[in-house]
Design a protein around this motif. Structure first.
Motif, PDB file in Angstrom:
ATOM      1  N   LEU A 257       1.430   5.829  -6.540  1.00 27.17           N
ATOM      2  CA  LEU A 257       1.941   6.982  -5.820  1.00 27.17           C
ATOM      3  C   LEU A 257       2.569   7.947  -6.814  1.00 27.17           C
ATOM      4  O   LEU A 257       3.332   7.522  -7.689  1.00 27.17           O
ATOM      5  CB  LEU A 257       2.997   6.499  -4.821  1.00 27.17           C
ATOM      6  CG  LEU A 257       3.642   7.471  -3.854  1.00 27.17           C
ATOM      7  CD1 LEU A 257       2.589   8.108  -2.956  1.00 27.17           C
ATOM      8  CD2 LEU A 257       4.690   6.742  -3.023  1.00 27.17           C
TER       9      LEU A 257
ATOM     10  N   ILE B 159       0.855  -1.181   0.000  1.00 29.44           N
ATOM     11  CA  ILE B 159       0.000   0.000   0.000  1.00 29.44           C
ATOM     12  C   ILE B 159       0.897   1.240   0.000  1.00 29.44           C
ATOM     13  O   ILE B 159       1.870   1.292   0.756  1.00 29.44           O
ATOM     14  CB  ILE B 159      -0.914   0.026   1.234  1.00 29.44           C
ATOM     15  CG1 ILE B 159      -1.888  -1.156   1.173  1.00 29.44           C
ATOM     16  CG2 ILE B 159      -1.670   1.327   1.324  1.00 29.44           C
ATOM     17  CD1 ILE B 159      -2.711  -1.316   2.424  1.00 29.44           C
ATOM     18  N   PRO B 160       0.623   2.265  -0.866  1.00 25.22           N
ATOM     19  CA  PRO B 160      -0.520   2.304  -1.788  1.00 25.22           C
ATOM     20  C   PRO B 160      -0.237   1.531  -3.077  1.00 25.22           C
ATOM     21  O   PRO B 160       0.903   1.151  -3.334  1.00 25.22           O
ATOM     22  CB  PRO B 160      -0.643   3.803  -2.068  1.00 25.22           C
ATOM     23  CG  PRO B 160       0.764   4.303  -1.995  1.00 25.22           C
ATOM     24  CD  PRO B 160       1.424   3.490  -0.900  1.00 25.22           C
TER      25      PRO B 160
ATOM     26  N   THR C  39       3.741  -1.354  -5.983  1.00 26.10           N
ATOM     27  CA  THR C  39       3.346   0.048  -5.919  1.00 26.10           C
ATOM     28  C   THR C  39       3.891   0.749  -7.151  1.00 26.10           C
ATOM     29  O   THR C  39       5.111   0.734  -7.379  1.00 26.10           O
ATOM     30  CB  THR C  39       3.885   0.743  -4.656  1.00 26.10           C
ATOM     31  OG1 THR C  39       3.295   0.168  -3.498  1.00 26.10           O
ATOM     32  CG2 THR C  39       3.577   2.238  -4.689  1.00 26.10           C
TER      33      THR C  39
END
Lengths: 112, 111
Positions: free
Chosen positions: B11, B7-8, B105
């Motif tokens: 980005l 997570i996330p 990510t």
């Protein structure tokens, strides 16, 4: 130095056709070899790994198979492709007894 | 069964900012954790490998920490550059000797 070659880079195949993806490693001997599949937005899924010639372990049931005819050659095959076989396939190797993984450049397979 | 979460999922930061990428895993019985970089349509490149007995590893602008008891790792990239734009994946070597990957990510560093 060690290098890994994977081909082809892209492949478009009709449903029901056969598949053969090849991976070779240079500059090392007796490597562990792996085939992974990466679906969009998901992590890598281990399909097969091999610790030696003719020694193949399968991680998931599917219509794919793998073979290791030579020490540094790993082949991913299918007799009849399904739509769900589409994805990004990655070959990887690691030195025996070590855990660091080195990846090939991948094959984008589209089954239509 | 070991599950790895990142997570996330995506980005975006302006150039020069520090990047913080998170990775969590459900089973703390791991041998090591690796961070990889993947450029679009390409294979993965190993960035850092942290053994289970280690707390962090550093390479240039990259620093990765590992808190095995809480099942977390963080990858820090200092002073981000547009060339840092890529997808970053973490993977843990679990107690079965299998490498389990997160979904990654996707990072975009804007000039």
């Amino acid at each position: 130095s060690q290098t890994i070659h994977q081909w082809p880079a892209t492949l478009v195949q009709p449903v029901g056709s056969p598949l053969s993806l090849e991976c070779t490693v240079e500059g090392t001997s007796n490597p562990n070899l792996y085939w992974y599949r990466q679906a969009a937005g998901r992590g890598l899924q281990l399909l097969f790994y091999s610790v030696g010639i003719g020694q193949i372990s399968s991680e998931v049931p599917q219509n794919l198979s793998a073979s290791r005819p030579q020490d540094r050659q790993f082949i991913l095959s299918s007799k009849k492709l399904l739509l769900s076989d589409s994805g990004f396939y990655l070959c990887a190797w690691s030195p025996r007894g070590q855990e660091k993984l080195f990846f090939g450049s991948g094959t984008q397979l589209s089954v239509l | 069964k070991q599950e790895v979460t990142q997570i996330p999922a995506a980005l975006s930061v302006p150039e020069g900012e520090n990047l913080v990428l998170n990775c969590s895993f459900t089973d703390s019985a791991i041998y090591n954790l690796q961070w990889f970089r993947q450029d679009p349509g390409k294979g993965l490149t190993s960035l850092l490998l942290i053994q289970s007995s280690q707390r962090e590893q550093t390479s240039g602008r990259l620093n990765a920490s590992l808190d095995k008891s809480s099942g977390r790792s963080t990858l820090y990239i200092a002073a981000s550059q547009p060339g840092d734009s890529a997808t970053y994946l973490c993977a843990v070597l679990d107690s079965w000797g299998k490498l389990q990957f997160g979904a990654g990510t996707q990072v975009v560093v804007t000039p």
